[in-house]
Design a protein around this motif. Structure first.
Motif, short mmCIF file in Angstrom:
data_model
loop_
_atom_site.label_atom_id
_atom_site.label_comp_id
_atom_site.label_asym_id
_atom_site.label_seq_id
_atom_site.Cartn_x
_atom_site.Cartn_y
_atom_site.Cartn_z
N UNK A 355 32.21 27.14 38.05
CA UNK A 355 32.80 27.62 39.29
C UNK A 355 32.84 29.15 39.32
N UNK A 356 32.76 29.71 40.55
CA UNK A 356 32.95 31.14 40.74
C UNK A 356 34.45 31.46 40.70
N UNK A 357 34.78 32.60 40.08
CA UNK A 357 36.17 33.04 40.00
C UNK A 357 36.28 34.48 40.49
N UNK A 358 37.44 34.80 41.07
CA UNK A 358 37.81 36.17 41.39
C UNK A 358 38.97 36.53 40.47
N UNK A 359 38.78 37.60 39.69
CA UNK A 359 39.80 38.01 38.73
C UNK A 359 40.17 39.47 38.98
N UNK A 360 41.42 39.80 38.83
CA UNK A 360 41.88 41.18 38.96
C UNK A 360 42.41 41.65 37.62
N UNK A 361 42.11 42.92 37.29
CA UNK A 361 42.51 43.50 36.01
C UNK A 361 42.98 44.93 36.23
N UNK A 362 43.84 45.39 35.36
CA UNK A 362 44.20 46.80 35.34
C UNK A 362 43.05 47.58 34.70
N UNK A 363 43.07 48.90 34.80
CA UNK A 363 42.01 49.71 34.22
C UNK A 363 41.99 49.63 32.70
N UNK A 364 43.09 49.18 32.11
CA UNK A 364 43.13 49.01 30.65
C UNK A 364 42.62 47.63 30.23
#
Length: 708
Positions: A355-364
């Motif tokens: 499956x395709x995922x959308x993930x968000x991360x901090x710059x670290x």
């Protein structure tokens, strides 16, 4: 004139932009309804394209593609597949006609809004759809009128409060062309202060580019790079003083890859005065890097690939060291974007569950959210999602061509209406979010059939050998085994479709949906049908237009070989985000991985032997235990070129555009001639001629969308 009328059993309401059948309304674009209305006024008569364009788009210059898209929308709404043409009939080289009965409604017969008290929604509810006589029309009495007003008020209040929680979709108020040249522009971004746009200007002759900037106030353009080269996408430092980008070049001593990659920087202010030399920040000879983004902490984010898997890394120019920010176990990263405003990454990836995922991360690198993407049917047709940050909070935006979609951090995809008549890449937004840049335009490729005896003439007079000429992108052209037809894929109707050319007439065979993408197609050995890789699927097309979908375990990237009798298809497939060479049994849906190597091209010989090229453009012949390299063809592979196997002979081109043949039986290697300078790739070949794809022109320009 009346705003309501009947076309057969379909009720047309111009006031609501709707076509209704059996109380099921469909919203149709106003221009499409204008086309239908004019055809209805001329019911039974053939109306030319020129007349329709002048009546529906008065005093406006539009391409015939706009009309063809309206016709396609109408046929879809009317349930007309475009082949039987029950409602709207195409008359070759003449125009269109509306063939079914039309009934115009008088003022007294106009159908009002009827309220559905169960759903609290108002919709058109025509009474007797065969005649719609005045006695059959139900008018609202006072009680219903009060109820109607109450429902509208409740809907308004509900919508008002819903809008406080749900983001508003985009609305474009103006479209401005920012560049106009004979070159092809792409990779456009704004400077951090919003005063400049950066873009690449591509040279068709040399297949390389320069980096340019344009002052949005003075309209002055500046060439920033000293020498034309192969430059990738670029990014500004947080203070706007430096520009970083990637240069791709041939490795001097290839070991694990043919291409080497340099991360370059230049001083922007100096480059505005005169083209500047570049500083090399980082060089990669055994891995690939792309998509640089300068972070707020002055590190540079990059996608890096060793072997087949991409990972997101952070590189420090000051310390000359890097670290991994994010990767996907048993999957792959497809794309990412960075928001300087929020100091946030958005990563699009495919995981172990395919499956395709959308993930968000901090710059670290701290993972904030990870959600599967819930596609709409229109967006699902495309494997890769290249989504950029947008002004809407917690939302990205991406394009599949002429269709745009928002993607929320929770994985929800929604359609966005944008008035573009040509394919456009995903928008890159101005720092204040009030406008965005897209690359818009078309390519013009033609199919040419050149006899071997006339290769030297075709070098100077290619126009004499063009078949089925169009002004759009004609792609693969393949010869019918044992027949006289040429099958080609082309977007000449506004959508990528399969066409048949008999030497005189070109007929559309397929009717794939909007923004379709045909990557390849193959004839059956008996020439009775075609197998097409389109929209990640394998579709079998018969010559009468009937089609059958073959279900496969993985999304198909490109079809390479088809054995109809043995029910076998050789294809590149997307396996958890990585391109793999797979063989599919179309009868049992079983799949087999043929090699773990990175493969650029593959096919099978008459004896069923697998031949392929690896990422170093070396040719390999499969064996009982291991593959054997065809060393005689070292140096005969070419970047991004396809090869053809006919009767145990491989045909191909090298980087000098020389056409060669190699006999798999006796090992004979011959140079057959040189192809024209605008040659793109080989399409097919037989004993008498070669079919090629020729580059005629390309028009890509930077366009600015101004939001309302």
């Amino acid at each position: 004139m009346t705003k309501q009328y009947w076309v057969g059993e379909f009720y047309v309401d111009l006031s609501r932009n709707q076509i209704t059948q059996n109380q099921q309304p469909q919203v149709v674009a106003p221009k499409a309804l204008s086309v239908l209305t004019y055809l209805a006024q001329k019911q039974g008569e053939v109306v030319s394209q020129e007349v329709l364009l002048s009546k529906v788009w008065p005093e406006t210059v539009v391409s015939p593609n706009s009309l063809q898209r309206c016709i396609a929308q109408l046929r879809k709404a009317l349930g007309d597949d475009g082949k039987e043409q029950i409602y709207i009939k195409t008359h070759s080289k003449q125009g269109y006609s509306l063939e079914c009965q039309v009934k115009w409604l008088s003022d007294s017969e106009q159908v009002p809004v009827q309220v559905d008290t169960d759903s609290s929604k108002h919709h058109v509810a025509p009474a007797n759809h065969e005649h719609a006589s005045p006695n059959a029309v139900v008018y609202l009495n006072k009680k219903r009128l009060l109820l109607f007003i109450l429902v509208i008020l409740c809907s308004f209040v509900g919508a008002h409060f819903a809008r406080q929680d749900e983001p508003q979709l985009f609305s474009v108020g103006e479209i401005r062309a920012l560049t106009a040249s004979d070159g092809k522009e792409f990779a456009s971004i704004y400077s951090p202060d919003g005063n400049y746009i950066m873009f690449h200007r591509f040279s068709e002759e040399e297949c390389v580019n320069n980096i340019w900037a344009k002052n949005l106030t003075t309209k002055q353009e500046h060439k920033l790079t000293e020498h034309i080269d192969s430059y990738g996408s670029h990014s500004f430092s947080p203070d706007g003083k430096e520009l970083v980008f990637i240069r791709t070049m041939n490795c001097e001593k290839p070991i694990t890859q043919k291409k080497c990659y340099q991360l370059m920087s230049m001083e922007f202010a100096k480059a505005l005065k005169a083209p500047q030399p570049m500083n090399i920040l980082l060089e990669c000879k055994n891995s690939e890097i792309r998509s640089p983004h300068w972070l707020n902490n002055n590190n540079i984010a990059l996608l890096q690939r060793e072997s087949t898997q991409w990972q997101l890394i952070s590189y420090s120019p000051d310390k000359n060291e890097s670290r991994i920010i994010h990767n996907v176990t048993d999957g792959n990263i497809i794309y990412y974007d960075y928001s300087p405003k929020d100091d946030l990454f958005a990563v699009i990836s495919i995981h172990a569950d395919s499956q395709h995922y959308i993930e968000t991360l901090t710059s670290s690198g701290e993972l904030l959210s990870s959600n599967p993407i819930i596609f709409t049917p229109e967006a699902r047709r495309h494997i890769n999602v290249y989504a950029n940050f947008s002004p809407i909070k917690d939302h990205l935006i991406f394009s599949t061509g002429r269709q745009f979609f928002t993607l929320s951090f929770d994985g929800t995809v929604r359609n966005v209406s944008m008035p573009l008549d040509q394919p456009a890449f995903s928008p890159s937004f101005h720092p204040d979010g009030s406008k965005a840049l897209v690359i818009k335009g078309t390519f013009d490729f033609d199919i040419a059939a050149i006899p071997f005896t006339e290769l030297s003439k075709a070098h100077n007079k290619l126009d004499d050998y063009i078949v089925a000429r169009s002004t759009m992108s004609d792609n693969t052209g393949i010869l019918q085994p044992g027949g006289s037809l040429l099958a080609l894929s082309s977007d000449r109707s506004g959508e990528d479709q399969v066409w048949l050319y008999d030497g005189h007439t070109t007929i559309q065979l397929s009717n794939f949906p909007i923004d379709s993408d045909i990557s390849a197609m193959k004839w059956s050995h008996d020439g009775t049908d075609l197998l097409v890789s389109v929209n990640n699927q394998l579709i079998q097309l018969q010559l009468d237009g009937k089609q059958t979908q073959h279900h496969t375990q993985h999304p198909i990237i490109e079809l390479l070989h088809w054995d109809k009798t043995g029910h076998i298809a050789l294809a590149f497939a997307n396996v958890r985000g990585t391109k793999k060479l797979m063989e599919y049994d179309l009868k049992t849906n079983e799949a087999q991985l043929l090699t773990d190597k990175r493969v650029n091209w593959a096919d099978k010989s008459e004896q069923g032997q697998l031949i392929y090229t690896d990422h170093m453009d070396r040719f390999w012949l499969s064996g009982a235990i291991e593959a054997e390299q065809i060393t005689a063809l070292n140096g005969y592979g070419a970047d991004e070129q396809q090869f053809i196997i006919k009767e145990n002979t491989i045909f191909g081109t090298n980087n000098k555009r020389e056409l060669w043949s190699y006999n798999l039986i006796n090992g004979a290697l011959k140079i057959l001639g040189k192809l024209p300078s605008n040659f793109s790739n080989i399409s097919d070949i037989d004993n008498e001629k070669i079919v090629i794809r020729a580059r005629i022109s390309a028009k890509k320009e930077v366009v600015e969308l101004v939001m309302k």
